[in-house]
Design a protein around this motif. Sequence first.
Motif, PDB file in Angstrom:
ATOM      1  N   ILE A  25     -24.550  37.100  36.957  1.00 36.49           N
ATOM      2  CA  ILE A  25     -24.290  35.840  36.283  1.00 36.49           C
ATOM      3  C   ILE A  25     -25.493  34.953  36.590  1.00 36.49           C
ATOM      4  N   PRO A  26     -26.242  34.523  35.573  1.00 37.26           N
ATOM      5  CA  PRO A  26     -27.440  33.722  35.844  1.00 37.26           C
ATOM      6  C   PRO A  26     -27.082  32.341  36.396  1.00 37.26           C
ATOM      7  N   LEU A  27     -28.044  31.741  37.100  1.00 34.94           N
ATOM      8  CA  LEU A  27     -27.825  30.402  37.648  1.00 34.94           C
ATOM      9  C   LEU A  27     -27.602  29.406  36.514  1.00 34.94           C
ATOM     10  N   TYR A  28     -28.426  29.492  35.475  1.00 38.57           N
ATOM     11  CA  TYR A  28     -28.241  28.646  34.304  1.00 38.57           C
ATOM     12  C   TYR A  28     -27.352  29.410  33.325  1.00 38.57           C
ATOM     13  N   PHE A  29     -26.082  29.136  33.376  1.00 30.69           N
ATOM     14  CA  PHE A  29     -25.082  29.869  32.598  1.00 30.69           C
ATOM     15  C   PHE A  29     -24.297  28.837  31.794  1.00 30.69           C
ATOM     16  N   LYS A  30     -24.461  28.847  30.470  1.00 26.60           N
ATOM     17  CA  LYS A  30     -23.884  27.798  29.622  1.00 26.60           C
ATOM     18  C   LYS A  30     -22.383  27.591  29.807  1.00 26.60           C
ATOM     19  N   PRO A  31     -21.585  28.646  29.935  1.00 28.45           N
ATOM     20  CA  PRO A  31     -20.155  28.378  30.186  1.00 28.45           C
ATOM     21  C   PRO A  31     -19.888  27.588  31.465  1.00 28.45           C
ATOM     22  N   PHE A  32     -20.734  27.765  32.487  1.00 32.04           N
ATOM     23  CA  PHE A  32     -20.568  26.961  33.696  1.00 32.04           C
ATOM     24  C   PHE A  32     -20.873  25.491  33.404  1.00 32.04           C
ATOM     25  N   LEU A  33     -21.862  25.249  32.548  1.00 33.67           N
ATOM     26  CA  LEU A  33     -22.160  23.867  32.163  1.00 33.67           C
ATOM     27  C   LEU A  33     -20.969  23.253  31.436  1.00 33.67           C
ATOM     28  N   ILE A  34     -20.302  24.051  30.618  1.00 32.29           N
ATOM     29  CA  ILE A  34     -19.104  23.572  29.928  1.00 32.29           C
ATOM     30  C   ILE A  34     -18.010  23.243  30.939  1.00 32.29           C
ATOM     31  N   LEU A  35     -17.866  24.076  31.960  1.00 31.74           N
ATOM     32  CA  LEU A  35     -16.869  23.798  32.999  1.00 31.74           C
ATOM     33  C   LEU A  35     -17.209  22.525  33.772  1.00 31.74           C
ATOM     34  N   ILE A  36     -18.480  22.307  34.040  1.00 32.26           N
ATOM     35  CA  ILE A  36     -18.885  21.075  34.719  1.00 32.26           C
ATOM     36  C   ILE A  36     -18.574  19.870  33.842  1.00 32.26           C
ATOM     37  N   LEU A  37     -18.880  19.967  32.558  1.00 36.48           N
ATOM     38  CA  LEU A  37     -18.550  18.874  31.634  1.00 36.48           C
ATOM     39  C   LEU A  37     -17.044  18.668  31.546  1.00 36.48           C
ATOM     40  N   PHE A  38     -16.290  19.744  31.626  1.00 39.04           N
ATOM     41  CA  PHE A  38     -14.833  19.629  31.636  1.00 39.04           C
ATOM     42  C   PHE A  38     -14.371  18.860  32.870  1.00 39.04           C
ATOM     43  N   GLY A  39     -14.970  19.148  34.017  1.00 36.82           N
ATOM     44  CA  GLY A  39     -14.640  18.412  35.237  1.00 36.82           C
ATOM     45  C   GLY A  39     -14.982  16.933  35.114  1.00 36.82           C
ATOM     46  N   VAL A  40     -16.126  16.630  34.509  1.00 37.30           N
ATOM     47  CA  VAL A  40     -16.515  15.233  34.293  1.00 37.30           C
ATOM     48  C   VAL A  40     -15.530  14.562  33.341  1.00 37.30           C
ATOM     49  N   ALA A  41     -15.157  15.256  32.267  1.00 38.82           N
ATOM     50  CA  ALA A  41     -14.186  14.691  31.316  1.00 38.82           C
ATOM     51  C   ALA A  41     -12.830  14.476  31.982  1.00 38.82           C
ATOM     52  N   GLN A  42     -12.444  15.402  32.821  1.00 39.23           N
ATOM     53  CA  GLN A  42     -11.171  15.282  33.527  1.00 39.23           C
ATOM     54  C   GLN A  42     -11.183  14.051  34.446  1.00 39.23           C
ATOM     55  N   GLU A  43     -12.261  13.857  35.170  1.00 42.73           N
ATOM     56  CA  GLU A  43     -12.366  12.683  36.039  1.00 42.73           C
ATOM     57  C   GLU A  43     -12.459  11.405  35.206  1.00 42.73           C
ATOM     58  N   GLY A  44     -13.154  11.480  34.069  1.00 43.88           N
ATOM     59  CA  GLY A  44     -13.214  10.320  33.177  1.00 43.88           C
ATOM     60  C   GLY A  44     -11.844   9.944  32.644  1.00 43.88           C
ATOM     61  N   GLY A  45     -11.052  10.951  32.317  1.00 41.75           N
ATOM     62  CA  GLY A  45      -9.684  10.696  31.865  1.00 41.75           C
ATOM     63  C   GLY A  45      -8.831  10.071  32.960  1.00 41.75           C
ATOM     64  N   GLN A  46      -9.086  10.463  34.206  1.00 46.45           N
ATOM     65  CA  GLN A  46      -8.332   9.890  35.319  1.00 46.45           C
ATOM     66  C   GLN A  46      -8.709   8.426  35.550  1.00 46.45           C
ATOM     67  N   MET A  47      -9.929   8.044  35.147  1.00 48.58           N
ATOM     68  CA  MET A  47     -10.337   6.647  35.289  1.00 48.58           C
ATOM     69  C   MET A  47      -9.519   5.734  34.370  1.00 48.58           C
ATOM     70  N   THR A  48      -9.063   6.278  33.256  1.00 47.74           N
ATOM     71  CA  THR A  48      -8.291   5.471  32.306  1.00 47.74           C
ATOM     72  C   THR A  48      -6.800   5.522  32.587  1.00 47.74           C
ATOM     73  N   ASN A  49      -6.375   6.383  33.482  1.00 48.79           N
ATOM     74  CA  ASN A  49      -4.963   6.527  33.808  1.00 48.79           C
ATOM     75  C   ASN A  49      -4.639   5.682  35.040  1.00 48.79           C
ATOM     76  N   PRO A  50      -3.704   4.723  34.913  1.00 49.66           N
ATOM     77  CA  PRO A  50      -3.406   3.872  36.068  1.00 49.66           C
ATOM     78  C   PRO A  50      -2.754   4.617  37.238  1.00 49.66           C
ATOM     79  N   ASN A  51      -2.183   5.786  36.991  1.00 53.41           N
ATOM     80  CA  ASN A  51      -1.532   6.557  38.054  1.00 53.41           C
ATOM     81  C   ASN A  51      -2.492   7.471  38.809  1.00 53.41           C
ATOM     82  N   ARG A  52      -3.720   7.574  38.337  1.00 52.77           N
ATOM     83  CA  ARG A  52      -4.695   8.481  38.952  1.00 52.77           C
ATOM     84  C   ARG A  52      -5.958   7.722  39.299  1.00 52.77           C
ATOM     85  N   LYS A  53      -6.778   8.311  40.154  1.00 53.20           N
ATOM     86  CA  LYS A  53      -8.080   7.726  40.438  1.00 53.20           C
ATOM     87  C   LYS A  53      -9.130   8.831  40.432  1.00 53.20           C
ATOM     88  N   ALA A  54     -10.276   8.500  39.888  1.00 55.71           N
ATOM     89  CA  ALA A  54     -11.379   9.447  39.819  1.00 55.71           C
ATOM     90  C   ALA A  54     -12.234   9.312  41.070  1.00 55.71           C
TER      91      ALA A  54
END
Length: 134
Positions: free
Chosen positions: A72-101
């Motif tokens: 699995i190469p170090l620069y692996f596009k699906p891993f970048l998608i997973l990282i962006l998913f993690g960022v989106a997940q934390e971003g979504g938690q910023m808008t949720n009053p019950n969660r914190k990012a």
Amino acid sequence: MNKLKGNRKLAIVFVLLTIISMVYLFAESSEPPSSFIGKVYGLDKFAHFIAFLILGMLVSAAHVCATGSVTIPLYFKPFLILILFGVAQEGGQMTNPNRKASFGDLFADFSGIMFSRLLINRSLLVISSKSKES
């Protein structure tokens, strides 16, 4: 470099499992956290690490099954998608009053993804060397 025999049908199964896992994680992160998560220090970060470790392994398994690649190469596009998913997940938690990012959660996500790469590459190295011997 050796190649393993690819299996497209199995790769599709791993891709579907990845998508289902991502939908579940996104839905779970929009709900208030479980009561026991806050009781044990670091359990939240450990849960992030394990969740993204599993996602990374599913994506890696799909790649290996689809291509037959033994690394699995170090620069692996699906891993970048997973990282962006993690960022989106934390971003979504910023808008949720019950969660914190937190950046700690993002670091745990990234660490889980990179550890999955390490595990998969080591496993493939062992499998590849054993297939050379036989």
